[in-house]
Design a protein around this motif. Structure first.
Motif, PDB file in Angstrom:
ATOM      1  N   GLN A   1      74.794  31.806  57.686  1.00 47.35           N
ATOM      2  CA  GLN A   1      73.468  32.356  57.941  1.00 47.35           C
ATOM      3  C   GLN A   1      72.411  31.384  57.423  1.00 47.35           C
ATOM      4  OE1 GLN A   1      73.421  36.159  56.002  1.00 47.35           O
ATOM      5  NE2 GLN A   1      74.827  37.110  57.456  1.00 47.35           N
ATOM      6  N   GLY A   2      71.335  31.236  58.189  1.00 45.79           N
ATOM      7  CA  GLY A   2      70.268  30.326  57.794  1.00 45.79           C
ATOM      8  C   GLY A   2      70.507  28.925  58.318  1.00 45.79           C
TER       9      GLY A   2
ATOM     10  N   ARG B   1      81.344  34.017  53.646  1.00 46.75           N
ATOM     11  CA  ARG B   1      79.962  34.005  54.157  1.00 46.75           C
ATOM     12  C   ARG B   1      79.151  32.990  53.351  1.00 46.75           C
ATOM     13  NH1 ARG B   1      78.758  39.092  53.904  1.00 46.75           N
ATOM     14  NH2 ARG B   1      78.943  39.581  56.123  1.00 46.75           N
TER      15      ARG B   1
ATOM     16  N   ARG C   1      75.326  31.576  52.986  1.00 47.13           N
ATOM     17  CA  ARG C   1      73.938  31.853  53.334  1.00 47.13           C
ATOM     18  C   ARG C   1      73.021  30.791  52.727  1.00 47.13           C
ATOM     19  NH1 ARG C   1      72.122  37.518  51.569  1.00 47.13           N
ATOM     20  NH2 ARG C   1      73.520  37.144  49.816  1.00 47.13           N
TER      21      ARG C   1
END
Length: 288
Positions: free
Chosen positions: A164-165, A201, A203
């Protein structure tokens, strides 16, 4: 009187031209000295950079030689002993199973020992591979995490990776540390937590990089936090040393590691690393 004044004027003119010539020559010499000083400073900087690169190359070569030596010793001694122990356990298990009765129960327990021995051998082989391949192929951290999730695990753990990002390049040592943390967390989930699924994950936030590893295993976060505290205080037996090493790795770059319950039912391990990533020496100095 007019002749004397004319002579003085001519003399002054000569002196003025001579002073002007000398001043111009002095300015030329000063500019040449400044150019030489700048060239010398640039060459000194190039020499210092070359020396630093040479020292770094020598250090890496020494470390590579030592890693290869350790890998050879693990392969030639420890792995062979582990394989021999596994074969012995399997022979004893087969003989006990053939006897039947109470011996069959002992054979079942030896099957667990055989499985643990197999996992130990796989872990040794993974460590030997890591020692022989210390440098990951070039690529951004998300790509390396994808490669890690399918190559370096000793068991058939179903791993998904989410990013993410906008990815931000980190220091090479920081990216390698994130990879090691992820690999250690996945191995613990598969081996100790008996997990079948895991989610990695990554981020990218404006002021930090957050890594989380979740699994559906049987691990207890409260037990792990308690074991981590005991391990960092005094771990004479070496148990749970991996958790303490993971915390130390996160703190090396000014980050922090936390453990809690995962929504998948097992363990959620979270590592926060602030941006910009500081050098290990800077983070250590702040901790003093």
């Amino acid at each position: 009187m007019l002749a004397n004044q004319a002579a003085v004027a001519l003399h002054h003119t000569f002196l003025f031209h001579a002073a002007t010539t000398l001043r111009g020559r002095a300015e030329e010499l000063s500019e040449a000295a400044e150019r030489q000083a700048r060239d010398l400073a640039a060459r000194n900087a190039e020499l210092a950079e070359t020396q630093a690169r040479l020292f770094d190359a020598m250090r890496r070569q020494a470390l590579d030689d030592e890693r290869h030596r350790i890998a050879r010793e693990l392969h030639d001694s420890v792995t062979q002993y582990a394989l021999s122990a596994g074969m012995t356990v399997e022979v004893c298990r087969a003989e006990l199973a053939a006897l039947g009765g109470p011996a069959a129960g002992i054979a079942e327990r030896l099957a667990e020992a055989k499985d643990l021995n197999r996992q130990a051998v796989e872990r040794l082989r993974a460590s030997i591979y890591a020692l022989h391949h210390t440098e990951e192929p070039p690529g951004p951290l998300p790509v390396l995490l994808e490669r890690l999730s399918v190559v370096h695990l000793p068991t058939a753990l179903d791993v998904r990776v989410q990013v993410q990002g906008s990815p931000v390049p980190l220091r090479p040592r920081a990216e390698q540390s994130v990879l090691r943390l992820t690999g250690e967390a996945l191995f613990n989930a598969a081996t100790h937590g008996t997990a079948s699924r895991a989610l990695v994950r990554l981020r990218y936030l404006p002021d930090a990089v957050v890594l989380t590893v979740s699994d559906d295993g049987a691990g207890d976060p409260a037990h792990l936090r308690r074991a981590l505290r005991l391990s960092r205080a005094a771990d004479l037996s070496g148990r749970h040393r991996g958790l303490a090493n993971m915390v130390a790795t996160a703190e090396e770059f000014g980050g922090a590691l936390t453990i809690r319950r995962s929504r998948m039912g097992g363990i959620l391990l979270r590592v926060d690393i602030p941006l910009p990533v500081r050098a290990a020496q800077e983070a250590a100095a702040d901790g003093l």
